[in-house]
Structure formats: C-alpha cells, structure tokens
Design a protein around this motif. Structure first.
Motif, PDB file in Angstrom:
ATOM      1  N   ASP A   1       0.292  -5.745   4.233  1.00 14.70           N
ATOM      2  CA  ASP A   1       0.869  -4.419   4.472  1.00 14.70           C
ATOM      3  C   ASP A   1       1.280  -4.262   5.936  1.00 14.70           C
ATOM      4  O   ASP A   1       2.297  -3.646   6.238  1.00 14.70           O
ATOM      5  CB  ASP A   1      -0.133  -3.338   4.082  1.00 14.70           C
ATOM      6  CG  ASP A   1      -0.443  -3.356   2.599  1.00 14.70           C
ATOM      7  OD1 ASP A   1       0.492  -3.187   1.790  1.00 14.70           O
ATOM      8  OD2 ASP A   1      -1.615  -3.552   2.247  1.00 14.70           O
TER       9      ASP A   1
ATOM     10  N   GLN B   1      -8.289   7.320   0.329  1.00 14.59           N
ATOM     11  CA  GLN B   1      -8.996   6.215   0.978  1.00 14.59           C
ATOM     12  C   GLN B   1      -8.585   6.020   2.427  1.00 14.59           C
ATOM     13  O   GLN B   1      -9.423   5.961   3.336  1.00 14.59           O
ATOM     14  CB  GLN B   1      -8.704   4.907   0.226  1.00 14.59           C
ATOM     15  CG  GLN B   1      -9.489   4.678  -1.033  1.00 14.59           C
ATOM     16  CD  GLN B   1      -9.173   3.302  -1.584  1.00 14.59           C
ATOM     17  OE1 GLN B   1      -8.460   3.194  -2.568  1.00 14.59           O
ATOM     18  NE2 GLN B   1      -9.688   2.273  -0.942  1.00 14.59           N
ATOM     19  N   HIS B   2      -7.276   5.887   2.631  1.00 15.45           N
ATOM     20  CA  HIS B   2      -6.773   5.410   3.913  1.00 15.45           C
ATOM     21  C   HIS B   2      -6.236   6.504   4.823  1.00 15.45           C
ATOM     22  O   HIS B   2      -6.268   6.347   6.046  1.00 15.45           O
ATOM     23  CB  HIS B   2      -5.680   4.362   3.668  1.00 15.45           C
ATOM     24  CG  HIS B   2      -6.107   3.255   2.760  1.00 15.45           C
ATOM     25  ND1 HIS B   2      -5.484   2.985   1.564  1.00 15.45           N
ATOM     26  CD2 HIS B   2      -7.138   2.365   2.853  1.00 15.45           C
ATOM     27  CE1 HIS B   2      -6.081   1.974   0.964  1.00 15.45           C
ATOM     28  NE2 HIS B   2      -7.090   1.580   1.724  1.00 15.45           N
TER      29      HIS B   2
ATOM     30  N   THR C   1       0.285   4.349   0.943  1.00 12.97           N
ATOM     31  CA  THR C   1       0.216   5.133   2.173  1.00 12.97           C
ATOM     32  C   THR C   1       1.081   4.515   3.261  1.00 12.97           C
ATOM     33  O   THR C   1       1.757   5.218   4.018  1.00 12.97           O
ATOM     34  CB  THR C   1      -1.248   5.244   2.652  1.00 12.97           C
ATOM     35  OG1 THR C   1      -2.018   5.897   1.650  1.00 12.97           O
ATOM     36  CG2 THR C   1      -1.336   6.036   3.940  1.00 12.97           C
TER      37      THR C   1
ATOM     38  N   LEU D   1      -5.662  -2.534   1.096  1.00 11.44           N
ATOM     39  CA  LEU D   1      -4.895  -2.450   2.343  1.00 11.44           C
ATOM     40  C   LEU D   1      -5.257  -3.677   3.161  1.00 11.44           C
ATOM     41  O   LEU D   1      -6.388  -3.824   3.631  1.00 11.44           O
ATOM     42  CB  LEU D   1      -5.242  -1.167   3.101  1.00 11.44           C
ATOM     43  CG  LEU D   1      -4.588  -0.993   4.477  1.00 11.44           C
ATOM     44  CD1 LEU D   1      -3.071  -0.868   4.334  1.00 11.44           C
ATOM     45  CD2 LEU D   1      -5.161   0.235   5.184  1.00 11.44           C
ATOM     46  N   ASP D   2      -4.287  -4.605   3.343  1.00 13.34           N
ATOM     47  CA  ASP D   2      -4.594  -5.857   4.009  1.00 13.34           C
ATOM     48  C   ASP D   2      -3.488  -6.233   4.989  1.00 13.34           C
ATOM     49  O   ASP D   2      -2.605  -5.416   5.305  1.00 13.34           O
ATOM     50  CB  ASP D   2      -4.808  -6.978   2.987  1.00 13.34           C
ATOM     51  CG  ASP D   2      -3.651  -7.070   1.980  1.00 13.34           C
ATOM     52  OD1 ASP D   2      -2.496  -6.797   2.371  1.00 13.34           O
ATOM     53  OD2 ASP D   2      -3.905  -7.407   0.810  1.00 13.34           O
TER      54      ASP D   2
ATOM     55  N   SER E   1      -4.835   6.180  -2.607  1.00  9.98           N
ATOM     56  CA  SER E   1      -4.671   5.582  -1.280  1.00  9.98           C
ATOM     57  C   SER E   1      -4.708   6.644  -0.183  1.00  9.98           C
ATOM     58  O   SER E   1      -5.267   6.413   0.898  1.00  9.98           O
ATOM     59  CB  SER E   1      -3.343   4.811  -1.221  1.00  9.98           C
ATOM     60  OG  SER E   1      -3.137   4.270   0.056  1.00  9.98           O
TER      61      SER E   1
ATOM     62  N   ASN F   1       0.825  -1.199   0.000  1.00 15.96           N
ATOM     63  CA  ASN F   1       0.000   0.000   0.000  1.00 15.96           C
ATOM     64  C   ASN F   1       0.871   1.266   0.000  1.00 15.96           C
ATOM     65  O   ASN F   1       1.775   1.395   0.829  1.00 15.96           O
ATOM     66  CB  ASN F   1      -0.909  -0.009   1.226  1.00 15.96           C
ATOM     67  CG  ASN F   1      -1.890   1.135   1.220  1.00 15.96           C
ATOM     68  OD1 ASN F   1      -1.577   2.223   1.656  1.00 15.96           O
ATOM     69  ND2 ASN F   1      -3.088   0.872   0.721  1.00 15.96           N
TER      70      ASN F   1
ATOM     71  N   ARG G   1      -7.500   9.536   4.675  1.00 11.63           N
ATOM     72  CA  ARG G   1      -8.666  10.390   4.848  1.00 11.63           C
ATOM     73  C   ARG G   1      -8.395  11.839   4.428  1.00 11.63           C
ATOM     74  O   ARG G   1      -8.939  12.769   5.030  1.00 11.63           O
ATOM     75  CB  ARG G   1      -9.144  10.353   6.313  1.00 11.63           C
ATOM     76  CG  ARG G   1      -9.621   8.979   6.766  1.00 11.63           C
ATOM     77  CD  ARG G   1     -10.861   8.564   5.979  1.00 11.63           C
ATOM     78  NE  ARG G   1     -11.442   7.335   6.498  1.00 11.63           N
ATOM     79  CZ  ARG G   1     -11.171   6.122   6.027  1.00 11.63           C
ATOM     80  NH1 ARG G   1     -10.315   5.975   5.029  1.00 11.63           N
ATOM     81  NH2 ARG G   1     -11.735   5.047   6.543  1.00 11.63           N
TER      82      ARG G   1
END
Length: 267
Positions: free
Chosen positions: A236, A140-141, A21, A232-233, A137, A19, A143
C-alpha cells in the motif's frame, strides 16, 4: 456490469487489493492538488494515464467505464460552455448574439478536464472498493470511532437494499393499478410519488430498528474487535508512492513545458 456496484471481477483486481483508506486518502490528495490546476494540458495527460491504469488494473470494461463517465461529461460540457461564452478576453468567434473568447476556451477546457479526471478517479475508487472493507479499514487505520463506523456500515447496508425495496413496491402498486387500453397498469405521476413515499417511510422504520439494535448491543461501549481485519502493508505504501510520484512528475513536466497554470488563470 454496473461500475457503481462492484462485481467479483473488479473486486479481485490488483487495485481492489489495496487498502481502502489509502485509496480514499489518495483520492482526496489528488483532488486537492487538481483544484490548483487550471490549464487543460495537465489534466489531459493525467486522464490518459489514469484511464490506462484503471482499464489495466481494475477489470472494468471500457463500455462500463464510459457509461459511468456520462454524468461527469455532461457537467464538464456545462462548465466549458459557461466559461467560453461568459469569460472576457480575445474574441475568437462571434455570432447569433454569442461570443467565444480564447481565455474562456482555455480556462473552460482546464476546468472541464479537471472535472472528468476527478470523475474517473471517483469511478475507479467505487468500482474497486467494497463498502464493508472501507468502513472496517476506516475503523482500523483511520481510528474512526465505533459509533461512526458501524452506523455508516448499517446505513450502507440499508442503501444496498433500497433498489430491491423499490422494485417490490412498484410491483405491488402495479397489481393494484387500473389497466390501460393495452392491458398495462396505469401508474402515473401520483403512483410514482406514492411509491417514493412508501420507500421513504420503510427506510425510516428500518433505520429506527437498526438504531435500536445497535444501542441494545452496547455500540461504542469499550473496545471492540474486528471480525475480518483489512490488511495494510508495504504494498500500500508502494502504491501510494507510485501515485504521488506520477502526479509529481506530470506537474513538474507541465511546469517545465510552460503549460502549467494555477488559480491566477482565473483573473
């Protein structure tokens, strides 16, 4: 391949699948920790480990990686020379009006090694991170608001086009330029300045058009969906844990060996 412009091989590497980010956050964390490290041994060990990981996990060729490091090498040499010649301490060499101190060598080597390591991390990040995926990203992550992320994405697209725009302007100027004795266009310094001004004006106009387009489409009004979400899992999280774990082990090992030094080395 230019490391500063990722190719398909680098973007298909294992590191590129992590990812963006998370990679950016790790880059900031590692860089912040390195700001507190001033001995040359710790950055040297980390540099070897990172270089091996980059060569194995990114698909970047050694020559391309070396070329991308040249600006950081030049800066690191400057830092080393300034410290070894100006820092007070035990003199190890003196001549031609210059003197080199042991403390200057130690601190300068530490700062130079830190510079090279940060440069290597930055090159690895750029080589394995797609700009669109990074901005998506962050939206999304991390914010970040749509106004910020989509504006950055538009700017990134314009930046990608600047190279081709520069070549077009230069070719157009070469057609109109007078020929020299060998039949080649004579552009000169004024021609390059005119090309740079034309590129600037064109970029400002395109930026204004993009801003108007984003405003007409209601950028920032309400929630917006993402066309291609960035995953994002757990992998990462494992990657982040591995990077921070290796950093911690190296710092602990340097401390146990008695070579780790912090900001106190400057005084």
């Amino acid at each position: 391949m230019s490391v500063l412009q990722p190719d398909a091989l680098a973007l298909a590497s294992p590191l590129a699948r992590r990812n963006p980010t998370v990679k950016l956050a790790l880059l900031f964390v590692v860089s912040a920790v390195l700001l507190l490290v001033l001995d040359p041994m710790t950055p040297a060990v980390l540099y070897v480990l990172v270089a091996g990981a980059v060569l194995l996990g990114t698909g970047v060729r050694p020559r391309a990686l070396l070329v991308a490091q040249l600006p950081f090498v030049a800066f690191a040499l400057g830092v080393l020379l300034v410290n070894m010649l100006s820092r007070p301490g035990e003199v190890v060499w003196q001549g031609a009006g210059l003197r080199v101190t042991a403390e200057g060598l130690w601190v300068g080597a530490g700062l130079a090694g830190r510079t090279l390591l940060m440069g290597l991390l930055s090159v690895a990040f750029v080589a394995t991170t797609d700009g669109v995926a990074l901005v998506t990203s962050l939206h999304q992550h991390a914010r970040l608001g749509a106004k910020v992320t989509f504006a950055v994405l538009a700017g990134y697209r314009l930046l990608q086009q600047m190279g081709a725009e520069w070549q077009t302007i230069r070719r157009a100027q070469s057609v109109r330029a007078p020929l020299g004795r060998r039949g080649r266009p004579r552009v000169g310094l004024r021609g390059h300045a005119a090309s740079a001004f034309a590129l600037l004006v064109g970029s400002v106009r395109r930026g204004d058009r993009v801003a108007g387009t984003l405003e007409l489409r209601g950028l920032g009004d309400g929630d917006r969906t993402t066309w291609r979400p960035v995953p994002l899992d757990r992998r990462d999280a494992v990657f982040a844990g591995a990077v921070l774990g290796v950093l911690g082990l190296v710092l602990v090992g340097a401390s146990v060996a008695g070579v780790l030094e912090g900001p106190g080395a400057l005084f």
